[in-house]
Design a protein around this motif. Structure first.
Motif, short mmCIF file in Angstrom:
data_model
loop_
_atom_site.label_atom_id
_atom_site.label_comp_id
_atom_site.label_asym_id
_atom_site.label_seq_id
_atom_site.Cartn_x
_atom_site.Cartn_y
_atom_site.Cartn_z
N SER A 122 0.83 -1.22 0.00
CA SER A 122 0.00 0.00 0.00
C SER A 122 0.87 1.27 0.00
CB SER A 122 -1.02 0.00 1.14
OG SER A 122 -0.40 0.13 2.39
N ASP A 181 1.69 -7.99 -1.37
CA ASP A 181 0.24 -7.77 -1.29
C ASP A 181 -0.12 -6.36 -1.76
OD1 ASP A 181 -2.52 -8.56 0.00
OD2 ASP A 181 -2.07 -6.55 0.75
N ASP A 193 -12.11 -5.65 2.20
CA ASP A 193 -12.88 -4.92 3.23
C ASP A 193 -14.39 -5.15 3.08
OD1 ASP A 193 -10.52 -4.06 4.35
OD2 ASP A 193 -10.56 -2.08 3.42
N GLY A 199 3.83 -2.75 5.73
CA GLY A 199 3.93 -1.80 4.61
C GLY A 199 5.33 -1.22 4.57
P1 NAD Z 1 1.73 -1.25 8.85
O1 NAD Z 1 1.29 -1.52 10.24
O2 NAD Z 1 2.54 -2.25 8.17
O3 NAD Z 1 2.46 0.18 8.89
C1 NAD Z 1 2.96 0.75 7.74
C2 NAD Z 1 3.64 2.07 8.11
O4 NAD Z 1 4.80 1.79 8.87
C3 NAD Z 1 4.11 2.82 6.88
O5 NAD Z 1 4.08 4.20 7.17
C4 NAD Z 1 5.54 2.36 6.73
O6 NAD Z 1 6.29 3.27 6.00
C5 NAD Z 1 5.96 2.28 8.17
N1 NAD Z 1 7.09 1.35 8.44
C6 NAD Z 1 7.34 0.14 7.89
N2 NAD Z 1 8.47 -0.39 8.40
C7 NAD Z 1 8.94 0.51 9.30
C8 NAD Z 1 10.06 0.53 10.16
N3 NAD Z 1 10.93 -0.48 10.20
N4 NAD Z 1 10.23 1.61 10.96
C9 NAD Z 1 9.36 2.64 10.94
N5 NAD Z 1 8.27 2.67 10.16
C10 NAD Z 1 8.06 1.62 9.35
O7 NAD Z 1 0.41 -0.91 8.02
P2 NAD Z 1 -0.06 -1.14 6.52
O8 NAD Z 1 0.94 -0.71 5.53
O9 NAD Z 1 -1.41 -0.55 6.45
O10 NAD Z 1 -0.26 -2.72 6.43
C11 NAD Z 1 0.64 -3.57 5.79
C12 NAD Z 1 0.07 -4.10 4.49
O11 NAD Z 1 -0.99 -5.01 4.77
C13 NAD Z 1 -0.53 -3.06 3.54
O12 NAD Z 1 0.48 -2.43 2.79
C14 NAD Z 1 -1.45 -3.92 2.74
O13 NAD Z 1 -0.72 -4.62 1.76
C15 NAD Z 1 -1.98 -4.90 3.78
N6 NAD Z 1 -3.26 -4.46 4.41
C16 NAD Z 1 -4.41 -4.95 3.92
C17 NAD Z 1 -5.62 -4.53 4.45
C18 NAD Z 1 -6.90 -5.07 3.90
O14 NAD Z 1 -6.88 -5.91 3.03
N7 NAD Z 1 -8.04 -4.62 4.36
C19 NAD Z 1 -5.65 -3.60 5.49
C20 NAD Z 1 -4.44 -3.13 5.99
C21 NAD Z 1 -3.26 -3.57 5.44
#
Ligand code: NAD
Length: 316
Positions: free
Chosen positions: A21, A51, A122, A267
């Protein structure tokens, strides 16, 4: 990187999955160069699961991920690609006609002949009965047509999973993707795991950093958590920082500890984040988690434990 089996699919996913994302610029702008380099480093480090969704950045994430994967020049069966259908920049549409068209559009953007996993995105925002009676049967047809090898559902409220799984023929769904419910501040998915296992579905846990709550820089402006939850997470992040520790590392490691969950999707938008997250997984495997800091963080987060936020429409 450790691989774990995804339910009955036969797929083996890296325990850390690449959430794409951020490649749709939903957590700030990411250049194409940075996206390509992040995907390449992730793949070279043993991450084989990617993903995305047509919703992320209004199709941008799929396009950028597709390009980056193609640039790897790696055999198609060396990585697993999941995308979604039913949620778009324009809104939700879980009709059979729309999701059938959607996969064709996704495949074109991803530059692929098939995806490994196609998920209704969702579903709490649609009619769950439509998802059961119309969307999932359409996905079954797409699976039979070879457009997707496996199918699943995603969403926030945990009740949606049992609602659907209790109403579709056994074995219809291969995967569920839950998010923000197996993190250091919210472990409610854990209670549902035994039920999900009886249904034979693979379990993916997304957002181990609670979509940015468990980071030093904090969540994006659109984050739906209450002020109470945001400030508790900020206090936990500050506590870690003052101790010379990193909340994100601890949070990712915590989510990885549950071996019933196949992959934890985090993410990632930069090479540095890929490096940090891969290092966190490796360190967990060799040295275990920092128990002292974990219990301090759990104590700070106790007043908001399992606090979530509303998502979706009231089901009739
Ligand atoms: P996440 O909890 O993984 O957080 C992502 C955030 O944390 C971003 O700002 C990223 O830049 C930051 N980050 C990543 N690694 C880091 C690190 N080591 N230190 C500091 N910051 C860091 O949340 P997300 O991206 O929403 O979720 C992960 C993935 O899961 C999404 O990209 C998506 O592919 C999937 N997802 C799916 C759904 C759904 O299907 N409904 C919902 C949420 C997420």
């Amino acid at each position: 990187m450790e691989l774990r089996e995804l339910g009955r699919t036969g797929l083996k996913l890296s325990t850390v999955g690449f959430g794409a994302s951020p490649l749709g610029n939903v957590f700030g702008d990411v250049s194409e160069e940075q996206a390509n380099a992040s995907v390449r480093l992730a793949f070279q480090s043993g991450i084989n699961f990617f993903d995305t969704s047509p919703y992320y950045g209004g199709t941008l994430s799929e396009k950028v991920l597709g390009k980056a994967l193609k640039a790897l020049g790696a055999p198609r069966n060396s990585y697993v690609v999941a995308t979604k259908c039913g949620r778009y920049k324009e809104g939700f549409d879980f009709s059979a006609e729309r999701v059938t068209r959607s996969i064709e559009e996704s495949l074109e953007r991803l530059q692929l002949d098939y995806v490994d996993i196609l998920q209704c995105h969702d579903i709490e925002f649609g009619s769950l009965d439509q998802v059961v009676n119309e969307t999932i049967p359409a996905l079954v047809k797409l699976k039979e047509a070879g457009k997707a090898r496996f199918i699943g559902i995603t969403g926030l409220p945990l009740g949606i999973f049992s609602y659907v799984l209790d109403r579709v023929p056994p074995g219809t769904l291969d995967v569920v993707l839950s998010y923000c419910h197996y993190c250091v501040n919210d472990t409610s998915l854990g209670d549902l795991v035994p039920y999900l296992k009886t249904k034979g579905v693979g379990i993916i846990n997304a957002s181990p950093l609670s979509m940015g709550l468990l980071t030093e820089s904090g969540p994006p402006e659109w984050h739906p958590a209450s002020l109470e939850l945001k400030s508790a997470c900020q206090a936990a992040a500050t506590h870690c920082k003052e101790k010379g520790k990193n909340i994100s590392k601890l949070a990712l490691q915590y989510s990885l500890l549950n071996k019933e969950i196949t992959s934890v999707l985090v993410g990632m938008k930069s090479v540095e984040q890929v490096e940090e997250n891969v290092a966190a997984a490796r360190e967990l495997a060799t040295s275990g988690i920092d128990e002292e800091t974990l219990s301090e963080v759990e104590a700070i987060l106790k007043p908001v434990k399992n606090q979530s936020w509303p998502s979706g429409i009231q089901q009739s």
